[in-house]
Structures are given as structure tokens and as C-alpha cells.
Design an enzyme around this catalytic site. Structure first.
Site, short mmCIF file in Angstrom:
data_model
loop_
_atom_site.label_atom_id
_atom_site.label_comp_id
_atom_site.label_asym_id
_atom_site.label_seq_id
_atom_site.Cartn_x
_atom_site.Cartn_y
_atom_site.Cartn_z
N SER A 118 0.81 -1.22 0.00
CA SER A 118 0.00 0.00 0.00
C SER A 118 0.84 1.27 0.00
O SER A 118 0.30 2.37 -0.03
CB SER A 118 -0.91 0.00 1.23
OG SER A 118 -0.17 0.17 2.42
N THR A 120 -2.29 2.74 3.21
CA THR A 120 -1.55 3.97 3.42
C THR A 120 -0.92 3.87 4.79
O THR A 120 -1.38 3.09 5.61
CB THR A 120 -2.54 5.16 3.44
OG1 THR A 120 -3.13 5.29 2.17
CG2 THR A 120 -1.90 6.47 3.83
N THR A 122 1.47 6.97 0.65
CA THR A 122 0.65 5.90 0.08
C THR A 122 0.99 5.65 -1.39
O THR A 122 1.53 6.52 -2.07
CB THR A 122 -0.84 6.30 0.16
OG1 THR A 122 -1.66 5.19 -0.22
CG2 THR A 122 -1.17 7.47 -0.76
N ARG A 133 -4.44 9.89 -11.10
CA ARG A 133 -5.36 10.07 -9.96
C ARG A 133 -4.57 10.47 -8.72
O ARG A 133 -3.54 9.87 -8.39
CB ARG A 133 -6.13 8.76 -9.71
CG ARG A 133 -7.10 8.80 -8.52
CD ARG A 133 -6.51 8.18 -7.26
NE ARG A 133 -7.49 8.03 -6.19
CZ ARG A 133 -7.19 7.68 -4.94
NH1 ARG A 133 -5.94 7.43 -4.61
NH2 ARG A 133 -8.12 7.57 -4.03
N THR A 141 -6.52 7.29 6.48
CA THR A 141 -6.33 6.27 5.45
C THR A 141 -7.72 5.81 5.01
O THR A 141 -8.70 6.02 5.71
CB THR A 141 -5.54 5.05 5.98
OG1 THR A 141 -6.35 4.35 6.94
CG2 THR A 141 -4.24 5.46 6.64
N GLY A 142 -7.77 5.16 3.86
CA GLY A 142 -9.06 4.67 3.38
C GLY A 142 -9.48 5.38 2.10
O GLY A 142 -8.63 5.95 1.40
#
Ligand code: ASP
Length: 363
Positions: free
Chosen positions: A89, A215, A233, A243, A266-267
Site C-alpha cells: 500500500s 496507506t 501511500t 489520480r 487512510t481509506g
């Protein structure tokens, strides 16, 4: 027929839960059991991080106790994870974009000066956190992106390398082979290749690729009450090239106010970009909320604004977003949108541990 992203996400959660992926959080991944009491007061100095940050916390604490600036400490901590090829990640070994190219995002913020630095979609440099730190210290800017960020890193002596490890490339190929039943990319299962060990072992169903939102966020607080943070990340796996997620955006993936506290996330970056949860959490702490309650409230606001497409049958968001917060007085806490989880913590004792964090929804 295309397999939808949602199908992949659900399948990938199973793969991650089976321990086949990196240690970054996959969407829907079941948090390990509670590792201790939920957020509270640990005093100063203190380092907290996302759950994959145990080693990062210990490193950052060691450096802070030796008198280093907290921003140098947290960057040195997360660099351990960036350098780890087995964490898919972050940094080296991060899962690539849809073209098989690893693009990294990172940010740093320094409480005492209120300065920030960040890079987004940088390629071929394994430690974007260190480049972000140099953007903060050695430019009059806050955010450099893409090729400009890479060239800036090269000017400062960073070495270029291919960040796509064989393991990450295999996962990317698996994703590509499963995109469509109508294209010309055949997985070993589809080709029926008898020489494929995978085919002999597991002819069906087609294996789902690993898919992460993952991340590391790390926040440091010195004995004298100075704060700093870093978020780094490889972003959403198989993203559209170019992106940029929330991690390099100050206020979204990271925010530090030396008078109040620090927060990081994170997420699902898109949800965070629409709501600036790190800034929100710090503002809520300024208004007197505990770190944990600030994280929960910021995430409730995300839930309230979530579009229909991203809600489950019960009307709840079907993605996860995790927040970590550290207050100037040494109170800490975290929360997840979807389900209880855990965060990493290291106090002056020097040994990091996990502590449990609540979820806005039960699962
Ligand atoms: N927040 C990151 C992003 O959206 C990914 C993650 O934390 O899993 O790029």
C-alpha cells in the site's frame, strides 16, 4: 462482461482477510481483535499511526527521544514502511495504477512552523515522504506533482528505480486478466494451460486480485508539545493514471495545528477529499472534543454526505475511511467509518502496540 469494481472490492476483502496481501488495510478487511483500550491519554511524548505503523512509531519515538524534530522523526518512521516491499500500500512494492505504473502520494506537516509539503503521483522514487519534506523545507511551494516532483527529487540526489516488485506486478496482472471475459487477456484458469500450476491447483473460480486502499499515517508529539505528521501511500490500486488521493492534500489526508493537535487518514480518498476529515477532526478537537469523538464526528459527516451509489442496502456507506488523531496534551484516538479497527501507538517506553478503535457502523 466486466466485473464491477464493487465485486472486486468484495472479493479482494476476502483475499486480504486470508492474509495474501500486504499489511495495508484492504476495504472490508476485518480488523484484528481489540489490542487494548480505545483512545485515551498516553501523555507526552507520543507517536500514533495507522495499524501498519508499529515499526514506524518505534522509530519515530526513538528519534524524538534523541532530540530530533518530530517531522524528521515521523518521516524516518514511515520510510521504513515505504522501503518494505511486502507492504503493497506504500512506496516500493505498492500496487500500481491501471497501466502497471506505481504512482505515490505523500504529505508532511510541521506544527511549530505550520509549514507543509507534499508530492502527488510521483513515479520511480521510493520515499515520497522524504521528497515531501524537502518540498516543505527547500521550496516556496506546498505541492509538487508528477514529473515535476520526480525531477525535483532527482535534483536533490534521490535515485530512480522501478518500484513495481514481482509480487505487485503479479497482482496487477491478475487484475488485468480479470477485467473482462471478452478481451484478449487470458488468466491461466481461462486458458486452461496445463503447465500452469495455478490451473492444476485451483481451476475455478478465477482468483481475485489483491485490491487495497492502504496507506500509512504517523503523527508525533514531543515532550514539549510540538506536533508533526506524515501520510504516505501508493493510493488506490489500479487507479486511473494521474489520480491523486487524499494523502497529499493538506486538510484531507493530514492536518496539524500546533495549538490543538494533529489528524491523519487512510481509506477511501475520494470521500475524504470531499469532506477534509483531518482538518475537521482538528477543528473538533479545538472545540473540546476528545480525539476519538472528533474522529467519529468527522466520519459521521462523511456518512451523511455519501452518494447513493456508494451506500449498501441499509443505506450506509459501503467503503471504509479511517481517522487517527493526537491532541497536544497527549490524548489520542481513532475511528473507522465501517467497523471497529485498531491503531498503532508508542509512548516513551519505546515499545509500540495496537489499541482498539471504534467504527461508526458495527461492520
Ligand atoms: N487514502 C488513500 C488514497 O485514497 C488510500 C488508502 O488509504 O488506502 O489514495
Amino acid at each position: 462482461m466486466n466485473i464491477s469494481r464493487r465485486d472486486f472490492v468484495q472479493a479482494a476483502a476476502g483475499v486480504a482477510a486470508a492474509g495474501l496481501g500486504g499489511v495495508g488495510r484492504a476495504l472490508g478487511q476485518q480488523a484484528a481483535g481489540p489490542g487494548g483500550a480505545p483512545g485515551g491519554a498516553a501523555g507526552r511524548p507520543l507517536v500514533v499511526a495507522s495499524s501498519n505503523g508499529l515499526a514506524a512509531c518505534e522509530k519515530a519515538m526513538e528519534l524524538m527521544l534523541a532530540g530530533n524534530d518530530p517531522v524528521d522523526a515521523v518521516v524516518a518512521g514511515v520510510a521504513l514502511v515505504e522501503d518494505d516491499p511486502n507492504d503493497h500500500s506504500v512506496g516500493l512494492g505498492g500496487l500500481p495504477n491501471e497501466e502497471g505504473v506505481v504512482q505515490l502520494d505523500a504529505s508532511v506537516m510541521h506544527g511549530p512552523t505550520h509549514k507543509a509539503g507534499a508530492v502527488a503521483a510521483i513515479e520511480r522514487i521510493r520515499n515520497p515522504s522524504k521528497v515531501a519534506l524537502l518540498v516543505m523545507r527547500r521550496t516556496d511551494h506546498v505541492l509538487l506533482v508528477g514529473d515535476g516532483a520526480r525531477r525535483f527529487a532527482l535534483a536533490h540526489g534521490f535515485k530512480e528505480e522501478d518500484l513495481l516488485t514481482d509480487a505487485a506486478r503479479a497482482q496487477w496482472l491478475r487484475w488485468k486478466e480479470n477485467l473482462s471475459k471478452d478481451d484478449d487477456w487470458l488468466s491461466p484458469e481461462e486458458s486452461g494451460d496445463p503447465s500452469s500450476r495455478a490451473h492444476r491447483r485451483r481451476p475455478a473460480p478465477v482468483l481475485a486480485p489483491e485490491w487495497t486502499w492502504g496507506t500509512i499515517n504517523c503523527l508525533g508529539l514531543t515532550a514539549s508539545g510540538d506536533l508533526a505528521g506524515c501520510t504516505t501511500t501508493s493510493g488506490l490500486s489500479y487507479k486511473i493514471p494521474g489520480r491523486v488521493g487524499d494523502s497529499p492534500i493538506i486538510g484531507a489526508g493530514l492536518y496539524v495545528d500546533n495549538d490543538v493537535g494533529a489528524a491523519g487518514s487512510t481509506g477511501r480518498g475520494e470521500a475524504n477529499l470531499q469532506n477534509l476529515t483531518s482538518f475537521t477532526a482538528v477543528e473538533l478537537m479545538r472545540q473540546g472534543r476528545s480525539p476519538e469523538e472528533a474522529c467519529l464526528e468527522a466520519l459521521r459527516r462523511v456518512a451523511a454526505k455519501t452518494e447513493k451509489r456508494l451506500r449498501n442496502a441499509a443505506g450506509e456507506p459501503d467503503f471504509d475511511l479511517n481517522l487517527y488523531a493526537l491532541r497536544k496534551d497527549g490524548q489520542f484516538g481513532g475511528a473507522s467509518l465501517r467497523r471497529p479497527g485498531k491503531m498503532a501507538l508508542c509512548d516513551r517506553g519505546g515499545k509500540a502496540r495496537h489499541v482498539a478503535t471504534p467504527g461508526v457502523y458495527a461492520g
